[in-house]
Enzyme design. Structure first.
Site, short mmCIF file in Angstrom:
data_model
loop_
_atom_site.label_atom_id
_atom_site.label_comp_id
_atom_site.label_asym_id
_atom_site.label_seq_id
_atom_site.Cartn_x
_atom_site.Cartn_y
_atom_site.Cartn_z
N LYS A 26 0.83 -1.21 0.00
CA LYS A 26 0.00 0.00 0.00
C LYS A 26 0.87 1.26 0.00
O LYS A 26 0.68 2.16 -0.81
CB LYS A 26 -0.91 -0.02 1.22
CG LYS A 26 -2.00 1.00 1.16
CD LYS A 26 -3.00 0.80 2.29
CE LYS A 26 -3.88 -0.41 2.03
NZ LYS A 26 -4.42 -0.99 3.25
N MET A 107 -5.72 -7.68 8.01
CA MET A 107 -5.18 -6.80 9.05
C MET A 107 -6.07 -5.57 9.16
O MET A 107 -7.06 -5.45 8.49
CB MET A 107 -3.75 -6.47 8.72
CG MET A 107 -2.86 -7.68 8.93
SD MET A 107 -1.17 -7.28 8.67
CE MET A 107 -1.17 -6.81 6.99
N ARG A 590 2.74 -48.27 -17.12
CA ARG A 590 2.91 -49.29 -16.07
C ARG A 590 2.10 -50.52 -16.49
O ARG A 590 0.89 -50.53 -16.37
CB ARG A 590 2.38 -48.78 -14.73
CG ARG A 590 3.26 -47.74 -14.04
CD ARG A 590 2.60 -47.35 -12.73
NE ARG A 590 3.43 -46.54 -11.87
CZ ARG A 590 3.33 -45.23 -11.73
NH1 ARG A 590 2.44 -44.55 -12.44
NH2 ARG A 590 4.10 -44.56 -10.89
N SER A 798 15.23 -43.31 -16.86
CA SER A 798 14.09 -42.55 -16.37
C SER A 798 14.12 -42.62 -14.85
O SER A 798 14.11 -43.71 -14.28
CB SER A 798 12.78 -43.12 -16.92
OG SER A 798 11.71 -42.35 -16.43
N GLY A 800 12.89 -42.82 -11.41
CA GLY A 800 11.67 -43.17 -10.69
C GLY A 800 11.79 -42.58 -9.29
O GLY A 800 12.26 -43.23 -8.36
N CYS A 865 9.89 -40.06 -14.20
CA CYS A 865 8.50 -40.51 -14.29
C CYS A 865 7.86 -40.72 -12.92
O CYS A 865 6.76 -41.21 -12.81
CB CYS A 865 8.37 -41.75 -15.16
SG CYS A 865 9.28 -43.15 -14.50
C1 PEP Z 1 8.84 -44.48 -9.26
O1 PEP Z 1 9.26 -45.27 -8.43
O2 PEP Z 1 9.09 -43.26 -9.23
C2 PEP Z 1 7.99 -44.95 -10.35
C3 PEP Z 1 7.62 -44.14 -11.32
O3 PEP Z 1 7.54 -46.22 -10.28
P1 PEP Z 1 6.34 -46.73 -9.38
O4 PEP Z 1 5.69 -45.52 -8.79
O5 PEP Z 1 5.45 -47.49 -10.27
O6 PEP Z 1 7.04 -47.54 -8.36
#
Ligand code: PEP
Ligand code: MG
Length: 911
Positions: A26, A107, A590, A798, A800, A865
């Protein structure tokens, strides 16, 4: 000497808009407006630093403050040619809070400070308007006793017993006695009498007289504003909005101008664009003969500021444009100038005193997500801002709001509306009616029920319940009422000013359209149109394909980002949804998910048969039967992805979870395997593991049962071959991914199987070449540590991060509920590491994994992932460590795209 007070007024100011940290939003913006030569009543701002010192020194101010305040008050007096506390021609001031981040209504503000028996006669003589003077005085007593004498003193009376409520009740009695409805119908004598009654009640309830010394009022108000920083509702709001406690608030003391001196005076608030839709029109509300609090508190339903902003609800009301054309014209020119200057949508407050316009506040306006995208796109196309800025202006939460469900239009057409109000927060919501914030919090947050908070009007004390509710519905209030502002900030569905409803708090019923709706009954709100329905209407996803603004915005987003965005999808439906959201491939399919959900009975049965098999022969038989399902599933998904890469992970199921529990299914399974129930029981017990997360899962299954890998790989490659031969889809590229690996040797073991199947599939389909990649998940610390070796075999990684987080912290991902909430409460962890990536710890393994992997294979493709692939901050981290892509659930794909663009633009800026 430290400078604690900054002056503004008379066409210039010591501060500017960049000084928000010191002067609060303000104070900084008032300074900016003064510097722009706009009509701003003069005053000064006491810095946030003083707030910090005030708390550090247990309520004591720095020694220099008193003199600096007095000097600045003198400067103000000089410009106004009036003196604070002067019996003849007194200067009155407002005392307002202002933190760095806007905290609407959290406030305190005290108006009309300086009005006392010693100054009242002078002001009456000067204005020749005793009614106005006594109205201002009774307001001061109300605000001061509430804010300074009660709240700041730490007195917390129960529900309706607060001093403000008590004074409101006295005022109500007075109106009844006089046979009038509106505050404005009370005469000067009535108000004079009211002030006397107020003071008597204050003394009786709070045990202290109301201070009638102007300087005492001023310092009392300043302290109360500082105190309000640690008031219950401000603390609660900061917790929700994650505003640090250390920031503190500034205090602005400003010359009062009056919108309540009669019919040529008015007050109002406005937005330079419509904050609910983003439409480029000046949008605002005003009230004649009123003070600012009347508009914001939602006590009187305000009028539209102009003709363009009128809606079906307000079309019969008088606009400021028509009522006071000259003041409106000036206001309109100012709002245009301000928007050009700030290059953003602003929220402004103004007062008209006897035809003369004053600007009291401007700040960047809160808007909902839909409006945020539209305003960013429009301003980009208007060349007011660059596309980069447009992209940076929209936060992830705002984008999420564009993806929010809405009420199914078909169901709406078939339903009769119960009532209509102002559409303050868009989207649709359904829930059970609750009437108090505490009940909303209890049922919404603790019991995880869907509730809608229904109130006559909300007050800032309701914040916790508003947060826990799916939506908010109020009978009173305008588009700038607290309910509207707060809901809009959170992107919550909200309808205000719904005059067709009445809330009976005693009987706990909502009355609308001749019906009575009890607490706990379902209602549905369409916050985009402002319509309320009885019952639970279905919600559907928004139509993004036909949303021009969204498409333009995402086009800009994609033009800046470097990171690819894929999706985690296990069905063709998910894959199609993700494509619509802009996914560029599947980062995780998956395989085991084909055994869940609708239509999965048969494959699930066959999987169980395979799991419960005890010999290679039995297993092969089960796999033979399962094979067509696997192949069909892969084929449908590859077709749905239209040539975008598809990463298919080999089976990673928690085996014991697949063993049926009920007798009928167990018997069926025993029959199919031609074994006794006892034998099946024995086999099931054999599958039991003490610690299944670290047990027989992932690649370990493929190692112990090579035929399981063989069948899966065959299904993947035959599906790919057939899709390619069909020629409906080009560039089919399956990426075979091995989960839960911790050593190169495991990969090599699986690769042998894959290599063999590749040759067999090529021969079967008479193909010269078959495109595919072999890669691995990196989800165990050992895999990250030995990533250079893993990359000798793996063509892609990838991360996980679900398992990697689990294995790095040693926190079971399925059992954190019993302790992580306590860690968060005690601030031992900044965030749940399963939601937002732990960059400090797990992040190191990721960096190391990428560096070591690329030291072996320079062009190694790297993605993520785990759930973090759709988390805003985590995606930005993935950009910074040089990943090629992130993969997340379809619904998070737009958020990941935005985060990737933000990360790229921030990197560009920092270079
Ligand atoms: C992970 O472990 O991050 C993954 C993508 O596999 P999941 O969740 O299927 O174990
Ligand atoms: Mg995993």
């Amino acid at each position: 000497m430290a400078k604690y007070v900054y002056f503004f007024g008379g066409g210039k100011a010591e501060g500017k808009s960049e000084m928000k940290n010191l002067l609060g939003g303000k104070g900084a913006n008032l300074a900016e407006m003064a510097n722009l030569g706009l009509p701003v009543p003069p005053g000064f701002t006491i810095t946030t630093e003083v707030c910090t010192l005030y708390y550090r020194n247990k309520g004591k101010y720095p020694a220099e403050l008193k003199k600096q305040v007095e000097d600045n008050l003198k400067k103000t007096e000089r410009i106004m040619e009036k003196k604070f506390g002067d019996p003849k021609d007194p200067l009155l001031v407002s005392v307002r809070s202002g933190a760095r981040a806007s905290m609407p209504g959290m406030m305190e503000t005290i108006l009309n400070v300086g009005l006392a028996p010693s100054t009242i006669p002078g002001l009456i003589a000067k204005t020749n308007n005793p009614r106005f003077v006594y109205d201002a005085y009774r307001r001061l007593i109300m605000m001061y006793s509430d804010v300074v004498m009660e709240k700041a003193a730490g007195i917390e009376p129960a529900g309706e017993q607060g001093i403000r409520k008590q004074l409101e009740a006295i005022m109500h009695q007075m109106k009844e006695k006089k046979g009038v409805k509106l505050d404005t119908e009370l005469t000067a004598d009535d108000l004079k009498e009211l002030a006397a009654q107020f003071k008597a009640r204050v003394l009786k309830v709070l045990g202290k007289p109301f201070p009638d010394e102007p300087m005492d009022q001023l310092w009392g108000s300043v302290s109360a504003v500082f105190q309000s920083w640690n008031g219950r509702r401000a603390v609660e709001y900061r917790r929700i909005e994650r505003i640090p406690d250390e920031w503190g608030t500034a205090v602005t003391v400003q010359t009062m101008v009056f919108g309540n001196t009669g019919e040529t005076s008015a007050t109002g608030v406005g937005f330079t664009r419509d904050p609910a839709t983003g439409r480029n029109i000046f949008y605002g509300e005003w009230l004649p003969n009123a003070q600012g609090e009347d508009v914001v508190a939602g006590i009187r339903t305000p009028l539209p500021v102009n003709e363009a902003g009128k809606t079906a609800h307000t079309k019969g009301l008088t606009s400021l444009e028509k009522a006071m054309p000259a003041a409106y014209k000036q206001l309109n020119a100012i709002q245009q100038k301000l928007e050009k200057h700030y290059r953003d949508m602003l929220d402004i407050e103004f007062t008209i005193e006897e035809g003369r316009l004053f600007m009291l506040q401007c700040r960047v306006g809160k808007r909902n997500g839909v409006a945020a995208v539209k305003i960013a796109v429009d301003m980009g196309l208007e060349k007011l801002i660059k596309p980069e800025e447009a992209v940076l202006r929209v936060k992830a939460d705002a984008l999420v709001q564009c993806l929010l469900p809405m009420v199914d239009p078909k169901a709406e057409r078939e339903s009769k509306p119960l009532a209509k109000g102002l559409p303050a927060g868009p989207g649709g919501a359904h829930g059970m009616v609750v009437f108090t914030a505490d009940e909303a919090a209890r049922r919404g947050k603790e019991l995880h029920e869907k509730v809608i908070l229904v109130r006559t009007e909300t007050s800032p004390e309701d914040v916790h319940g508003m947060h826990a509710a799916q939506a908010i519905l109020t009978a009173k209030g305008g588009m700038t009422s607290h309910a509207a502002l707060v809901a809009r900030g959170w992107g919550k569905c909200c309808i205000v000013g719904c005059s067709g409803i009445a809330v009976d708090m005693d009987r706990k019923v909502l009355k609308a359209g001749g019906k009575e709706i009890a607490e706990g009954a379902w209602i549905t709100l369409n916050g985009t149109s402002g319509t309320v329905y009885e019952g639970k209407l279905p919600l559907v996803d928004p139509d993004l394909r036909n949303n021009k603004d969204f498409r333009q915005f995402m086009k800009w987003v994609d033009s800046f980002r470097k990171l690819g965005v894929r999706t985690n999808a296990d069905t063709p439906q998910d894959a199609r949804k993700a494509l619509e959201f802009g996914a560029e491939g599947i980062g995780l399919f998956r395989t085991e998910h084909m055994f869940y959900g609708e239509g999965a009975d048969r494959p699930l049965f066959l999987l169980r048969k395979m799991i419960a098999s005890s010999t290679l022969e039995e297993r092969r038989k089960a796999l033979d039967e399962l094979y067509p399902f696997m192949k069909a599933d892969m084929k449908a998904t590859m077709e749905a992805m239209q040539g975008h890469p598809v990463t298919i992970r080999t089976l990673d199921p928690p085996l014991h979870e697949f063993v049926p529990k009920d007798t009928a299914r167990l018997e069926e399974l025993a029959r199919a395997l031609n074994i006794s129930m006892e034998e099946l029981q024995k086999r099931a017990e054999g599958l039991h593991e003490t610690n299944p997360m670290m047990g027989h899962r992932g690649v370990r299954l493929g190692v112990t049962y090579p035929e399981v890998t063989e069948y899966q790989v065959r299904a993947i490659l035959e599906a790919a071959a057939e899709v390619a031969l069909d020629k409906k889809v080009k560039n089919v590229l399956p990426e075979i991914m091995i989960p839960v690996t911790c050593a190169k040797s495991e990969l090599d073991d699986q690769k042998k199987i894959i290599d063999r199947v590749v040759e067999e599939v090529k021969a079967k389909y008479k193909l010269k070449k078959l495109d595919y990649l072999i890669g691995t998940m990196i989800e165990l610390p050992r895999a990250a540590l030995t990533a250079d070796k893993m990359a000798e075999t793996a063509e892609f990684f990838s991360f996980g991060t679900n398992d990697l987080t689990q294995m790095t912290f040693g926190f079971s991902r399925d059992d954190i509920g019993s302790f992580v909430p306590e860690y968060l409460k005690k601030k031992l962890l900044p965030e749940d590491p399963f939601q937002s990536l732990d960059q400090e710890g797990v992040g190191q393994l990721i960096r190391m994994g990428i560096d070591r992997g690329r030291s072996t294979r320079a062009k190694l493709k790297v993605g993520i992932c785990g759930e973090h692939g759709g988390d805003y901050e985590s995606v930005k981290f993935c950009h910074r460590v040089g990943m090629n892509y992130v993969s997340c659930s379809p619904f998070r794909v737009p958020i990941a795209r935005l985060a990737a663009a933000h990360a790229a633009l921030e990197e560009k800026k920092s270079k």
